[in-house]
Design an enzyme around this catalytic site. Structure first.
Site, PDB file in Angstrom:
ATOM      1  N   LYS A   1      -2.059  -0.155 -24.912  1.00  0.00           N
ATOM      2  CA  LYS A   1      -2.455  -0.289 -26.323  1.00  0.00           C
ATOM      3  C   LYS A   1      -1.182  -0.276 -27.179  1.00  0.00           C
ATOM      4  O   LYS A   1      -0.354  -1.167 -27.026  1.00  0.00           O
ATOM      5  CB  LYS A   1      -3.475   0.794 -26.670  1.00  0.00           C
TER       6      LYS A   1
ATOM      7  N   TYR B   1       0.862  -1.192   0.000  1.00  0.00           N
ATOM      8  CA  TYR B   1       0.000   0.000   0.000  1.00  0.00           C
ATOM      9  C   TYR B   1       0.888   1.227   0.000  1.00  0.00           C
ATOM     10  O   TYR B   1       1.883   1.281   0.734  1.00  0.00           O
ATOM     11  CB  TYR B   1      -0.897   0.033   1.247  1.00  0.00           C
TER      12      TYR B   1
ATOM     13  N   THR C   1      -3.899   5.450 -21.838  1.00  0.00           N
ATOM     14  CA  THR C   1      -3.731   4.145 -21.226  1.00  0.00           C
ATOM     15  C   THR C   1      -2.326   3.678 -21.589  1.00  0.00           C
ATOM     16  O   THR C   1      -1.674   4.263 -22.460  1.00  0.00           O
ATOM     17  CB  THR C   1      -4.762   3.116 -21.748  1.00  0.00           C
TER      18      THR C   1
ATOM     19  N   ASP D   1      -6.557  12.820 -25.370  1.00  0.00           N
ATOM     20  CA  ASP D   1      -6.573  11.429 -24.908  1.00  0.00           C
ATOM     21  C   ASP D   1      -5.914  10.601 -26.007  1.00  0.00           C
ATOM     22  O   ASP D   1      -6.527  10.307 -27.038  1.00  0.00           O
ATOM     23  CB  ASP D   1      -8.029  11.005 -24.682  1.00  0.00           C
TER      24      ASP D   1
ATOM     25  N   ARG E   1      -1.985  -3.070 -18.228  1.00  0.00           N
ATOM     26  CA  ARG E   1      -3.233  -2.301 -18.194  1.00  0.00           C
ATOM     27  C   ARG E   1      -3.111  -1.230 -17.110  1.00  0.00           C
ATOM     28  O   ARG E   1      -3.048  -1.535 -15.925  1.00  0.00           O
ATOM     29  CB  ARG E   1      -4.421  -3.201 -17.856  1.00  0.00           C
TER      30      ARG E   1
ATOM     31  N   GLU F   1      -0.499   4.900  -0.542  1.00  0.00           N
ATOM     32  CA  GLU F   1      -1.258   6.128  -0.817  1.00  0.00           C
ATOM     33  C   GLU F   1      -0.345   7.340  -0.717  1.00  0.00           C
ATOM     34  O   GLU F   1       0.470   7.444   0.213  1.00  0.00           O
ATOM     35  CB  GLU F   1      -2.393   6.305   0.199  1.00  0.00           C
TER      36      GLU F   1
HETATM   37  N1  DSN Z   1     -12.093  -0.060 -24.787  1.00  0.00           N
HETATM   38  C1  DSN Z   1     -11.098   0.737 -25.465  1.00  0.00           C
HETATM   39  C2  DSN Z   1     -10.988   0.392 -26.898  1.00  0.00           C
HETATM   40  O1  DSN Z   1     -11.174  -0.767 -27.202  1.00  0.00           O
HETATM   41  O2  DSN Z   1     -10.696   1.233 -27.721  1.00  0.00           O
HETATM   42  C3  DSN Z   1     -11.327   2.189 -25.264  1.00  0.00           C
HETATM   43  O3  DSN Z   1     -11.428   2.437 -23.917  1.00  0.00           O
END
Ligand code: DSN
Length: 444
Positions: A227, A53, A224, A198, A233, A55
């Site tokens: 990707k 933990y 994120t 984003d 993730r 925080e």
């Molecule tokens: N779920 C993601 C995507 O597949 O593009 C976006 O958040």
């Protein structure tokens, strides 16, 4: 301390893991938001850092014992700042939607006007769509894309002038062209709005220089990490120099919005894995990887069209494309997705701009090349894959989606039973498997 293996304590879950590994190994993963992390990133992810933990932020934690957690988080932050050319980075958001939620907490009050790209036109839920917190708690206006697939900048300008939003989003989940960061920044600046980019889908492409960076134009950048960036993730929120010029407190506001505003303890194992992924992304090989993603996407798009399929915007500038299935019928995405899955090709049904059907039964499918490129596949394989995709979709042409709910349910059950026995799809499945075995993932 229980030192037994997962196989010993929970063979059912172990089985599920092994089956998922085989599915990934022997199928073509074409969901554009998915990728395969390296063994190194996996090692950091499945590590002792999951036990802690912490925080707060490095050197300012609420609990003791955080010396090495601080080390990992500071490395992640410094690497993110350097790679994305930003003044500040917060690497604690649990995922993309919480990262975007933290931006709202930092900048807006409930009821404020915000603006983003409409979900059916490729935008993200958290950019103001009516069923998400962003549309429920804020006064969201949405801009769209034109029939040619490009963002309608005239509409965006008009809406911004009319509603004077506090926050404008640029970025999307199903947009095949370059994002107009500079043009949207001009609009945001002219109405005094914050511009948040984003870049979840294109973060890896930006690092490699195959998509322009928003760092000079936006005030805030969210992404994120799983990707095209090919990390675990997770997510990050970054503040640019321009953002600090607009509001010198912006970095502090973002940090407080993440914790204590929205989250509790950060996922330190994820933070360590993000740091490891950013280290990989800083290597010259990553640039080659991202360049190849785009080359593969362009080759795939070209070949799909040569095979008679219609693409939104007639092609792609990035890692993804949208097949418009309305020439077969509206709402046909579900048939294409399921037939492709039976053939060993995973993709997702997706709305197309001005979709004549609904988000539940959209008229397109979304395809991407990041995961295939990680396996080492190139243009030659894309050609072959495009042929399989076109052939699999052909097998669905006889099925039409009924309007009536009950009839629809019946037809889909019949379709799903029939595709399992479809010889053409079985044939493609066998060829897909053969190709995948030539490009092993985690197996040596
Ligand atoms: N779920 C993601 C995507 O597949 O593009 C976006 O958040």
């Amino acid at each position: 301390m229980n030192k037994k293996t997962l196989q010993q304590t929970d063979p059912e879950i172990k089985q599920a893991l092994m089956k998922e590994e085989a599915r990934q190994e022997l199928g073509l993963e074409m969901i554009p938001s998915e990728n395969f992390v390296s063994k190194a990133v996996m090692e950091a992810m499945g590590s002792v850092m999951t036990n802690k933990y912490s925080e707060g932020y490095p050197k300012k934690r609420y609990y003791g014992g955080n010396e090495y957690i601080d080390e990992a988080e500071m490395l992640a932050v410094e690497r993110a700042k350097k790679l994305f050319n930003v003044a500040h980075a917060n690497v604690q958001p649990y995922s993309g939607s919480p990262a975007n939620a933290a931006v709202y907490i930092a900048l807006c009050k409930a009821g404020d006007h915000v603006m983003g790209q409409s979900l059916p036109d490729g935008g993200h839920l958290t950019h103001g769509w009516k069923t998400s917190f962003s549309g429920l708690f804020f006064n969201a206006v949405q801009y769209h894309v034109k029939p040619n697939g490009y963002i309608d900048m005239e509409e965006a300008k008009k809406l911004a002038e009319q509603h004077r939003p506090k926050l404008i989003w640029v970025g999307a989940s199903a947009y095949v062209r370059e994002f107009p960061f500079k043009e949207l920044a001009e609009i945001a600046d002219s109405v005094g709005a914050y511009l948040a980019a984003d870049i979840a889908h294109i973060a890896g492409l930006i690092i490699a220089g195959v998509h322009p960076s928003p760092s000079e134009h936006a005030h805030i950048i969210t992404t994120t990490t799983h990707k095209t960036l090919r990390g675990p993730r997770g997510a990050m929120i970054m503040v640019t120099e321009k953002g600090l010029q607009k509001d010198p407190e912006l970095a502090k506001k973002i940090d407080s919005a993440v914790f204590p505003g929205l989250q509790g303890g950060p996922h330190d194992h994820t933070t360590a894995a993000i740091a490891a992924a950013l280290q990989e992304a800083a290597q010259p090989e990553f640039r080659q990887y991202a360049e190849q993603i785009v080359k593969n996407a362009k080759a795939l798009a070209q070949e799909l069209m040569a095979n008679g399929l219609k693409l939104v915007s007639n092609g792609t500038d990035n890692h993804l494309m949208l097949v418009d299935l309305t020439p077969i019928e509206k709402g046909h995405g579900v048939f294409a997705q399921d037939a492709l899955e039976a053939a060993g090709i995973t993709c997702n049904k997706n709305t197309i701009p001005q979709d004549p059907s609904s988000p539940f039964y959209p008229s397109g499918i979304r395809l991407g090349t990041p995961a295939l490129t990680t396996r080492g596949m190139k243009e030659k394989e894309m050609q072959q894959i495009a042929g399989w995709i076109a052939a699999a979709i052909k097998e669905t042409e006889q099925y039409k989606l009924p309007e009536d709910k009950e009839e629809r349910k019946e037809l889909l059950a019949k379709f799903r039973a029939e595709i399992k026995e479809n010889e053409a799809l079985k044939g493609i499945r066998a060829e897909v498997k053969e190709m995948c075995m030539k490009f092993p993932l985690y197996k040596d």
